[in-house]
Design a protein around this motif. Structure first.
Motif, PDB file in Angstrom:
ATOM      1  N   LEU A  18       0.784  -1.362  -0.141  1.00  0.00           N
ATOM      2  CA  LEU A  18      -0.234   0.000   0.483  1.00  0.00           C
ATOM      3  C   LEU A  18       0.619   1.184  -0.106  1.00  0.00           C
ATOM      4  O   LEU A  18       0.641   1.894  -0.239  1.00  0.00           O
ATOM      5  N   ALA A  19       1.686   1.513   0.475  1.00  0.00           N
ATOM      6  CA  ALA A  19       2.941   2.038   1.044  1.00  0.00           C
ATOM      7  C   ALA A  19       3.238   2.621  -1.258  1.00  0.00           C
ATOM      8  O   ALA A  19       3.400   4.130  -0.951  1.00  0.00           O
ATOM      9  N   ALA A  20       3.550   1.958  -1.373  1.00  0.00           N
ATOM     10  CA  ALA A  20       3.821   2.685  -2.981  1.00  0.00           C
ATOM     11  C   ALA A  20       2.199   3.558  -4.059  1.00  0.00           C
ATOM     12  O   ALA A  20       2.566   4.072  -5.296  1.00  0.00           O
ATOM     13  N   PHE A  21       1.373   2.739  -3.474  1.00  0.00           N
ATOM     14  CA  PHE A  21      -0.175   4.133  -3.583  1.00  0.00           C
ATOM     15  C   PHE A  21       0.056   5.027  -3.096  1.00  0.00           C
ATOM     16  O   PHE A  21       0.174   5.964  -2.531  1.00  0.00           O
ATOM     17  N   PRO A  22      -0.363   6.435  -4.525  1.00  0.00           N
ATOM     18  CA  PRO A  22      -0.835   7.521  -4.039  1.00  0.00           C
ATOM     19  C   PRO A  22      -1.865   7.988  -3.038  1.00  0.00           C
ATOM     20  O   PRO A  22      -2.565   6.833  -2.668  1.00  0.00           O
ATOM     21  N   CYS A  23      -1.793   9.072  -2.890  1.00  0.00           N
ATOM     22  CA  CYS A  23      -3.141   9.283  -2.202  1.00  0.00           C
ATOM     23  C   CYS A  23      -4.790   9.232  -2.548  1.00  0.00           C
ATOM     24  O   CYS A  23      -5.349   9.377  -2.133  1.00  0.00           O
ATOM     25  N   ASP A  24      -4.561   9.744  -3.801  1.00  0.00           N
ATOM     26  CA  ASP A  24      -5.486   9.590  -4.868  1.00  0.00           C
ATOM     27  C   ASP A  24      -6.039   8.263  -4.564  1.00  0.00           C
ATOM     28  O   ASP A  24      -7.275   7.939  -4.884  1.00  0.00           O
ATOM     29  N   GLU A  25      -5.081   7.641  -5.028  1.00  0.00           N
ATOM     30  CA  GLU A  25      -4.925   6.581  -4.659  1.00  0.00           C
ATOM     31  C   GLU A  25      -6.050   5.247  -3.883  1.00  0.00           C
ATOM     32  O   GLU A  25      -7.122   4.763  -4.117  1.00  0.00           O
ATOM     33  N   LEU A  26      -5.207   5.960  -3.181  1.00  0.00           N
ATOM     34  CA  LEU A  26      -5.813   4.956  -1.801  1.00  0.00           C
ATOM     35  C   LEU A  26      -7.084   5.517  -1.072  1.00  0.00           C
ATOM     36  O   LEU A  26      -8.378   4.990  -1.035  1.00  0.00           O
ATOM     37  N   LYS A  72     -10.228  -4.271   5.028  1.00  0.00           N
ATOM     38  CA  LYS A  72      -9.102  -3.264   3.362  1.00  0.00           C
ATOM     39  C   LYS A  72      -9.364  -1.887   4.166  1.00  0.00           C
ATOM     40  O   LYS A  72      -8.431  -1.627   3.693  1.00  0.00           O
ATOM     41  N   VAL A  73      -9.914  -1.700   4.849  1.00  0.00           N
ATOM     42  CA  VAL A  73     -10.991  -0.268   5.006  1.00  0.00           C
ATOM     43  C   VAL A  73      -9.756  -0.077   6.271  1.00  0.00           C
ATOM     44  O   VAL A  73      -9.062   0.818   5.595  1.00  0.00           O
ATOM     45  N   ALA A  74      -9.828  -0.317   7.539  1.00  0.00           N
ATOM     46  CA  ALA A  74      -8.567  -0.423   8.164  1.00  0.00           C
ATOM     47  C   ALA A  74      -7.743  -0.498   7.622  1.00  0.00           C
ATOM     48  O   ALA A  74      -6.384   0.806   8.372  1.00  0.00           O
ATOM     49  N   GLU A  75      -7.033  -0.831   7.162  1.00  0.00           N
ATOM     50  CA  GLU A  75      -5.735  -0.786   6.189  1.00  0.00           C
ATOM     51  C   GLU A  75      -5.552   0.160   5.169  1.00  0.00           C
ATOM     52  O   GLU A  75      -4.052   0.894   5.876  1.00  0.00           O
ATOM     53  N   ILE A  76      -6.064   0.907   4.744  1.00  0.00           N
ATOM     54  CA  ILE A  76      -6.338   1.975   3.958  1.00  0.00           C
ATOM     55  C   ILE A  76      -6.089   2.933   4.701  1.00  0.00           C
ATOM     56  O   ILE A  76      -5.059   3.984   4.165  1.00  0.00           O
ATOM     57  N   VAL A  77      -6.706   2.912   5.351  1.00  0.00           N
ATOM     58  CA  VAL A  77      -6.849   4.325   6.481  1.00  0.00           C
ATOM     59  C   VAL A  77      -5.932   3.832   7.428  1.00  0.00           C
ATOM     60  O   VAL A  77      -4.726   5.703   7.374  1.00  0.00           O
ATOM     61  N   ARG A  78      -5.254   3.166   8.099  1.00  0.00           N
ATOM     62  CA  ARG A  78      -3.952   3.156   8.033  1.00  0.00           C
ATOM     63  C   ARG A  78      -2.739   4.006   7.319  1.00  0.00           C
ATOM     64  O   ARG A  78      -1.947   4.752   7.717  1.00  0.00           O
ATOM     65  N   GLU A  79      -2.757   2.867   6.305  1.00  0.00           N
ATOM     66  CA  GLU A  79      -1.714   3.594   5.324  1.00  0.00           C
ATOM     67  C   GLU A  79      -1.945   4.771   4.602  1.00  0.00           C
ATOM     68  O   GLU A  79      -1.038   6.133   4.597  1.00  0.00           O
ATOM     69  N   GLU A  80      -3.381   5.618   4.371  1.00  0.00           N
ATOM     70  CA  GLU A  80      -3.355   7.385   4.467  1.00  0.00           C
ATOM     71  C   GLU A  80      -2.932   7.630   5.343  1.00  0.00           C
ATOM     72  O   GLU A  80      -2.081   9.173   5.287  1.00  0.00           O
ATOM     73  N   ALA A  81      -2.910   7.761   6.903  1.00  0.00           N
ATOM     74  CA  ALA A  81      -2.348   8.663   7.811  1.00  0.00           C
ATOM     75  C   ALA A  81      -1.114   8.074   8.035  1.00  0.00           C
ATOM     76  O   ALA A  81      -0.177   9.160   8.390  1.00  0.00           O
ATOM     77  N   ARG A  82      -0.142   6.993   7.672  1.00  0.00           N
ATOM     78  CA  ARG A  82       1.260   6.792   7.263  1.00  0.00           C
ATOM     79  C   ARG A  82       1.417   8.110   6.248  1.00  0.00           C
ATOM     80  O   ARG A  82       2.922   8.602   6.119  1.00  0.00           O
ATOM     81  N   ASN A  83       1.026   8.011   5.565  1.00  0.00           N
ATOM     82  CA  ASN A  83       1.288   8.715   4.234  1.00  0.00           C
ATOM     83  C   ASN A  83       1.104  10.626   4.592  1.00  0.00           C
ATOM     84  O   ASN A  83       1.540  10.791   3.600  1.00  0.00           O
ATOM     85  N   GLY A  84       0.314  10.770   5.214  1.00  0.00           N
ATOM     86  CA  GLY A  84      -0.025  12.220   5.480  1.00  0.00           C
ATOM     87  C   GLY A  84      -0.878  12.313   4.786  1.00  0.00           C
ATOM     88  O   GLY A  84      -1.284  13.608   4.431  1.00  0.00           O
ATOM     89  N   CYS A  85      -1.844  11.542   4.130  1.00  0.00           N
ATOM     90  CA  CYS A  85      -3.001  11.943   3.118  1.00  0.00           C
ATOM     91  C   CYS A  85      -4.083  12.703   4.015  1.00  0.00           C
ATOM     92  O   CYS A  85      -4.458  11.996   4.786  1.00  0.00           O
ATOM     93  N   ARG A  86      -5.027  13.455   3.092  1.00  0.00           N
ATOM     94  CA  ARG A  86      -5.899  14.153   3.455  1.00  0.00           C
ATOM     95  C   ARG A  86      -6.844  13.719   2.558  1.00  0.00           C
ATOM     96  O   ARG A  86      -6.824  13.989   1.995  1.00  0.00           O
ATOM     97  N   ASP A  87      -8.142  14.184   3.355  1.00  0.00           N
ATOM     98  CA  ASP A  87      -9.428  13.836   1.675  1.00  0.00           C
ATOM     99  C   ASP A  87      -9.605  14.609   1.197  1.00  0.00           C
ATOM    100  O   ASP A  87      -9.689  16.450   1.258  1.00  0.00           O
TER     101      ASP A  87
END
Length: 87
Positions: A18-26, A72-87
């Motif tokens: 998941l770390a390889a995916f940009p925020c928009d894709e997550l 799946k959603v929980a894992e994506i949310v964790r990765e978004e947080a690690r990547n500093g993604c914002r909605d």
């Protein structure tokens, strides 16, 4: 704005892939789970990406998700947080 590309993460291992995916894709992958389950999007971004033609649930807490989809959603949310993604 770039077109939204939704990739399936179902067959990928957890966080390292998941770390390889940009925020928009997550964002797209996370919200695709909700769209498939009938969530009615409220934001312009969500409506533009998924529409609301087949939506049934206005409150995201009411969307029925399987244990697999919840994980799946929980894992994506964790990765978004690690990547500093914002909605």
């Amino acid at each position: 704005m770039r077109p939204l590309v939704i990739l399936s993460l179902a067959c990928l291992p957890a966080s390292p892939a998941l770390a390889a995916f940009p925020c928009d894709e997550l964002w797209g992958e996370r919200n695709a789970v909700y769209a498939e389950a009938g969530y009615c999007f409220k934001t312009q971004r969500g409506i533009a990406a998924f529409g609301n033609a087949q939506c049934r649930f206005s409150d995201i807490r009411d969307v029925p998700l399987s244990a697999r989809d919840r994980a799946k959603v929980a894992e994506i949310v964790r990765e978004e947080a690690r990547n500093g993604c914002r909605d």
